[in-house]
Enzyme design. Structure first.
Site, mmCIF file in Angstrom:
data_model
loop_
_atom_site.group_PDB
_atom_site.id
_atom_site.type_symbol
_atom_site.label_atom_id
_atom_site.label_comp_id
_atom_site.label_asym_id
_atom_site.label_seq_id
_atom_site.Cartn_x
_atom_site.Cartn_y
_atom_site.Cartn_z
ATOM 1 N N LYS A 43 51.368 65.625 12.912
ATOM 2 C CA LYS A 43 52.019 66.570 13.822
ATOM 3 C C LYS A 43 52.234 67.927 13.154
ATOM 4 O O LYS A 43 52.373 68.942 13.813
ATOM 5 C CB LYS A 43 53.386 66.008 14.257
ATOM 6 N N ILE A 134 49.626 48.330 -7.599
ATOM 7 C CA ILE A 134 49.490 47.012 -8.241
ATOM 8 C C ILE A 134 48.841 46.057 -7.223
ATOM 9 O O ILE A 134 49.389 45.880 -6.136
ATOM 10 C CB ILE A 134 50.871 46.437 -8.636
ATOM 11 N N LYS A 203 59.970 44.733 0.888
ATOM 12 C CA LYS A 203 58.823 44.298 0.088
ATOM 13 C C LYS A 203 58.927 42.806 -0.243
ATOM 14 O O LYS A 203 57.925 42.084 -0.231
ATOM 15 C CB LYS A 203 58.739 45.146 -1.186
HETATM 16 N N1 HSE Z 1 60.575 54.570 -2.209
HETATM 17 C C1 HSE Z 1 59.685 53.623 -2.755
HETATM 18 C C2 HSE Z 1 60.059 53.370 -4.202
HETATM 19 C C3 HSE Z 1 58.265 54.142 -2.665
HETATM 20 O O1 HSE Z 1 60.875 54.114 -4.751
HETATM 21 O O2 HSE Z 1 59.570 52.412 -4.773
HETATM 22 C C4 HSE Z 1 57.228 53.074 -2.814
HETATM 23 O O3 HSE Z 1 57.309 52.105 -1.824
#
Ligand code: HSE
Length: 431
Positions: A43, A134, A203
């Site tokens: 955008k 990784i 994660k």
């Molecule tokens: N904000 C995330 C970190 C970036 O500091 O690991 C990578 O996912």
């Protein structure tokens, strides 16, 4: 030729473009076909200009990219959750394969995204969503597929690891270290997600969902962040016990009961994870056959994330070129496998406690009595001498105890008049 449309031209997007251009011949040699960046969509026109590509490839019109019948893969790099979920779902509905680096969207919409991909016979790849460069997703998903994963312990957030490293080694305060992490481009657009452990939990949700072949939602992960960490505890535990503080993501399979949590944890300075500093990430996996495995590398930053994204693009392009893409689901996905979650109160750990008390006869006896009544056994204890001030810190380490018991004991102790401020409780990882 495989055509791709990149949506989101921030730091990661720009690095993806750079790598694909620089590695063009290498990629052709490796997979036998060319990858063409057909569109870059954003955008913000200044971000588009930074892509340094011919004008006809640049657009702010998302629909143009998703509806283009020549586009094979959509690369979603805008971050966030709901808008990116809509883009991914829309793109799958228009028969596009997906590459995304977006951990938040996957941890929230895992079921929705992978069930649609399965139904449409399309692939969703997401290597950069955990650990950036990784290659842990492919390794866990394929390389360790025959292992029963007993535990995953990860340093999964570069920003918080950077902050804790600077607080430990350079006496920086929390805000100075955070500012530096933001300047270096590691932090999320909303750094609260880094600091409060949400990014790490996103994660962990992804790693656990792969390991246990079903969605382990973000909401099922117990979370504590690092904003309340006091440098006193970092310094004291390092000096007296050789402990280093890390924000750890931990998932364990204990006789088919899964516990998943994110919290700042002390680890021995001899543990391999203790050497992981600054924006580096590491993932320590224990599989029943492979034993202990550790992945280590840059977990944040544009080039590292773009390495993960471009590896996905190349894998997927190869599969499309050889007509195998989407023939089977990239991740095993079995909704019939119920994940039996163990609540945090039932988990066990050793604990570091710092009490702030008045210095008078019987205080230590009172505290240790309450710990004992709650089945918490002390392994070390130290009280600092009073120095002018009224209150003194008492440091206690415990043997392994149930989280529910320690919480109950601290609730009782903190209600006593001899306690001058809320007791600090940090968990200690067993080596
Ligand atoms: N904000 C995330 C970190 C970036 O500091 O690991 C990578 O996912």
């Amino acid at each position: 030729m495989i055509n791709i449309g990149i949506i989101g031209c921030g730091t990661v997007g720009l690095n993806v473009i750079k790598i694909l251009q620089k590695q063009r011949n290498n990629i052709i040699n490796k997979i036998g076909c060319n990858i063409n960046i057909k569109w870059v969509c954003d955008k913000d026109s200044s971000r588009l200009r930074a892509a340094n590509l011919p004008k006809e490839k640049l657009t702010d019109d998302l629909k143009k990219v998703i509806l283009d019948p020549e586009v094979d893969i959509i690369i979603e790099l805008i971050g966030g959750t709901d808008t990116s979920k809509n883009i991914i779902i829309d793109a799958l509905n228009h028969n596009k394969h997906i590459v995304t680096a977006n951990k938040a969207v996957l941890s929230k919409y895992w079921d929705k995204i992978f069930s649609l991909a399965l139904q449409k016979k399309l692939s969703v790849y997401f290597e950069a969503s955990v650990g950036a460069g990784i290659p842990v997703i492919q390794s866990l998903n394929e390389g360790l597929v025959t292992n029963r994963i007993q535990s995953i312990i990860g340093i999964l957030n570069g920003t918080t690891n950077f902050i804790l490293t600077k607080m430990t080694d350079e006496n920086m305060n929390f805000n100075q270290a955070l500012k530096l992490a933001q300047k270096s481009g590691f932090a999320e657009a909303n750094p609260a997600l880094d600091i409060n452990g949400s990014d790490t939990a996103h994660k962990l949700s992804i790693l656990a969902s792969i390991a246990y072949s079903n969605h382990l939602p973000f909401e099922n992960i117990y979370r504590e962040g690092i904003s309340n960490i006091n440098p006193i505890d970092i310094k004291y535990a390092k000096k007296e016990f050789g402990y280093v503080l890390k924000l750890l993501a931990i998932v364990k399979n204990d006789n088919n009961e899964i516990s998943a949590s994110v919290y700042p944890t002390f680890i021995s300075d001899e543990h391999p994870l203790a050497t992981v500093e600054n924006e580096y990430n590491a993932i320590y996996i224990h599989g029943d056959s492979a034993g202990d495995i550790m992945f280590y590398g840059k977990g944040a930053g544009g080039p590292a994330a773009a390495s993960g994204v471009t590896s996905d693009i190349v894998c997927l392009a190869r599969n499309i070129f050889y007509r195998t893409a989407g023939k089977f689901s990239y991740v095993s996905y079995n909704t019939k496998l119920n994940l039996n979650m163990k609540p945090i109160e039932k988990t066990e750990s050793k604990y570091y406690l710092r009490f702030t008390t008045v210095d008078k006869q019987g205080v230590l006896a009172k505290i240790s009595g309450i710990l004992s009544e709650n089945s918490v056994s002390i392994s070390a204890c130290f009280q600092e001498q009073r120095h002018k001030k009224q209150s003194v810190p008492i440091f206690i380490l415990t043997h392994k105890a149930k989280e529910g018991n320690i919480r109950k004991a601290l609730k009782t102790i903190d209600s006593l008049s001899i306690i001058k401020s809320k007791t600090v409780m940090l968990r200690i990882l067993e080596s």
